[in-house]
Design a protein around this motif. Structure first.
Motif, PDB file in Angstrom:
ATOM      1  N   ASN A 142       0.800  -1.229   0.000  1.00  0.00           N
ATOM      2  CA  ASN A 142       0.000   0.000   0.000  1.00  0.00           C
ATOM      3  C   ASN A 142       0.833   1.279   0.000  1.00  0.00           C
ATOM      4  O   ASN A 142       0.276   2.368  -0.020  1.00  0.00           O
ATOM      5  N   ASN A 143       2.139   1.168   0.092  1.00  0.00           N
ATOM      6  CA  ASN A 143       3.068   2.296   0.112  1.00  0.00           C
ATOM      7  C   ASN A 143       2.941   3.168   1.365  1.00  0.00           C
ATOM      8  O   ASN A 143       3.429   4.289   1.401  1.00  0.00           O
ATOM      9  N   CYS A 144       2.273   2.686   2.407  1.00  0.00           N
ATOM     10  CA  CYS A 144       2.116   3.463   3.633  1.00  0.00           C
ATOM     11  C   CYS A 144       3.444   3.535   4.392  1.00  0.00           C
ATOM     12  O   CYS A 144       4.133   2.528   4.544  1.00  0.00           O
ATOM     13  N   PHE A 145       3.756   4.705   4.891  1.00  0.00           N
ATOM     14  CA  PHE A 145       4.958   4.909   5.700  1.00  0.00           C
ATOM     15  C   PHE A 145       4.875   4.069   6.967  1.00  0.00           C
ATOM     16  O   PHE A 145       3.855   4.058   7.654  1.00  0.00           O
ATOM     17  N   GLN A 146       5.963   3.354   7.294  1.00  0.00           N
ATOM     18  CA  GLN A 146       6.035   2.551   8.513  1.00  0.00           C
ATOM     19  C   GLN A 146       6.923   3.227   9.549  1.00  0.00           C
ATOM     20  O   GLN A 146       6.516   3.457  10.676  1.00  0.00           O
ATOM     21  N   CYS A 147       8.167   3.511   9.156  1.00  0.00           N
ATOM     22  CA  CYS A 147       9.112   4.184  10.050  1.00  0.00           C
ATOM     23  C   CYS A 147      10.314   4.650   9.235  1.00  0.00           C
ATOM     24  O   CYS A 147      10.424   4.351   8.043  1.00  0.00           O
ATOM     25  N   ARG A 148      11.178   5.346   9.899  1.00  0.00           N
ATOM     26  CA  ARG A 148      12.404   5.862   9.291  1.00  0.00           C
ATOM     27  C   ARG A 148      13.588   5.113   9.923  1.00  0.00           C
ATOM     28  O   ARG A 148      13.500   4.640  11.059  1.00  0.00           O
ATOM     29  N   ILE A 149      14.663   4.991   9.162  1.00  0.00           N
ATOM     30  CA  ILE A 149      15.882   4.394   9.690  1.00  0.00           C
ATOM     31  C   ILE A 149      17.001   5.401   9.520  1.00  0.00           C
ATOM     32  O   ILE A 149      17.230   5.915   8.425  1.00  0.00           O
ATOM     33  N   ASP A 150      17.697   5.692  10.609  1.00  0.00           N
ATOM     34  CA  ASP A 150      18.844   6.610  10.610  1.00  0.00           C
ATOM     35  C   ASP A 150      20.123   5.830  10.879  1.00  0.00           C
ATOM     36  O   ASP A 150      20.083   4.728  11.419  1.00  0.00           O
ATOM     37  N   ARG A 151      21.245   6.453  10.554  1.00  0.00           N
ATOM     38  CA  ARG A 151      22.565   5.857  10.855  1.00  0.00           C
ATOM     39  C   ARG A 151      22.750   5.750  12.343  1.00  0.00           C
ATOM     40  O   ARG A 151      22.321   6.509  13.121  1.00  0.00           O
TER      41      ARG A 151
END
Length: 151
Positions: A142-151
């Motif tokens: 569905n292309n829904c945002f789940q989370c972000r990943i940072d360094r």
């Protein structure tokens, strides 16, 4: 590598009835318990629990690459999830993993669909690229945002 949920102040804004990215009040529904991942605690919302459905833009400001899409959120205040381990909401299925630059725009050539078991390795590879500032994990279906990943 660190998994990052939506900020607590943003979650509390929505939980208090604040307008979403489309200027609407979040819808209040009941979770079916199967596929309602909260983007703040990064856990599945249990069956029968109240949840919010709203439009969210996980970017600092509007611009052509700042996608807006639907997300679920616990209706009651929940603790912010995230950290180094794979969050509960990413434990099954497949995801779009895509890199973004310091300008919050898609870094072309970085997007792809990966199985859960390959998610962390793909994110690590992307974060080694100098032009990638962070990664988004989105639903492959569905292309829904789940989370972000940072360094």
């Amino acid at each position: 590598m660190r998994f990052v949920a939506i900020p607590t102040d943003v979650a509390r804004h929505y939980q208090a009835g604040g307008a979403d990215a489309n200027g609407q009040v979040p819808e209040r529904q009941m979770s079916d318990g199967g596929g309602n991942p909260c983007r703040h605690c990064l856990k599945l919302i249990p069956a029968g629990e109240a949840m919010l459905v709203l439009a969210h833009r996980p970017f600092p400001k509007p611009q052509p690459y700042a996608e807006v899409g639907p997300i679920f959120l616990c209706a009651a205040a929940c603790d912010q999830g995230g950290g180094e381990g794979l969050p509960e909401i990413l434990a099954s299925t497949d995801y779009i993993v895509r890199g973004y630059g310091d300008d919050d725009r898609i870094v072309y050539g970085t997007g792809g669909v990966v199985e859960t078991g390959a998610l962390m390795a793909r994110a690590e590879t992307l974060l080694q690229e100098a032009r990638v500032a962070y990664v988004h994990v989105r639903s492959a279906r569905n292309n829904c945002f789940q989370c972000r990943i940072d360094r």
